[in-house]
Design an enzyme around this catalytic site. Sequence first.
Site: not given
Length: 237
Positions: A7, A10, A43, A45, A49, A70, A101, A151, A191
Amino acid sequence: MAKLGVNVDHVATLRQARGGNEPDPVTVASLAELGGADGIVVHLREDRRHIQERDLHLLKAMVKTKLNMEMAATDEMAHIAMNIRPDLVTLVPERRAELTTEGGVDVIGRKDDFKTIIKTLHESEIPVSLFIDPSIDQVKAAHKVDADTVEIHTGPFANTSDPESERTELDAIANCVRLAYKLQLGVSVGHGLNYHNITMLTPLEEIEEYNIGHSIVARAVLVGFDRAVGEMKTLLV
Ligand code: PXP
């Protein structure tokens, strides 16, 4: 050998901190693939963001492994997904105030909504994963609404430092993983996973894929992306 989805949200968070164009999550996705990533996860969003639609378009063109998008289960996101056509859509809950999340989607409580959006995405030949808490009933519900993959949310397991709670959370994850496998659903986890706690999950052979972001990006700042990904891959053997 289980697969590793990296992922890169970040990386986009760091870019957005200055509102410029670096570091670029698209470049990093290629580095992650060079390091051995089996897939790239982002993801999109609702508040944009970190990941932007521009990133998704470029990732769709660049990613050679598998692009897992996602998103919240909304009409807006379904339209974007049908336009991008990622290799997998993972439906996650979304609250604007959350840092990340915070829990799985409630498939039981919103069965009809999930059935509808999954059917819509399937009509565009996009497989769908549901990010759910480690609950047997949520796994059964995911199967009923025709999800392709579940998941299992590993956050509570990853975030506890109490050995007894850790064992309880691990058992809950293991039970869900086994049931999902038995129901012929794809089985992923994600996660809060890092270079230490991952070794408690790898004995669960039914897990097909690990989706990991923060710990890999954090290590990559110190050692570089391909090494950070490569080190995580060696733990999945
Ligand atoms: N899986 C899902 C569904 C997520 O929402 C996230 C966080 O964006 C992850 C995996 C990765 O979590 P982490 O960044 O804690 O590794």
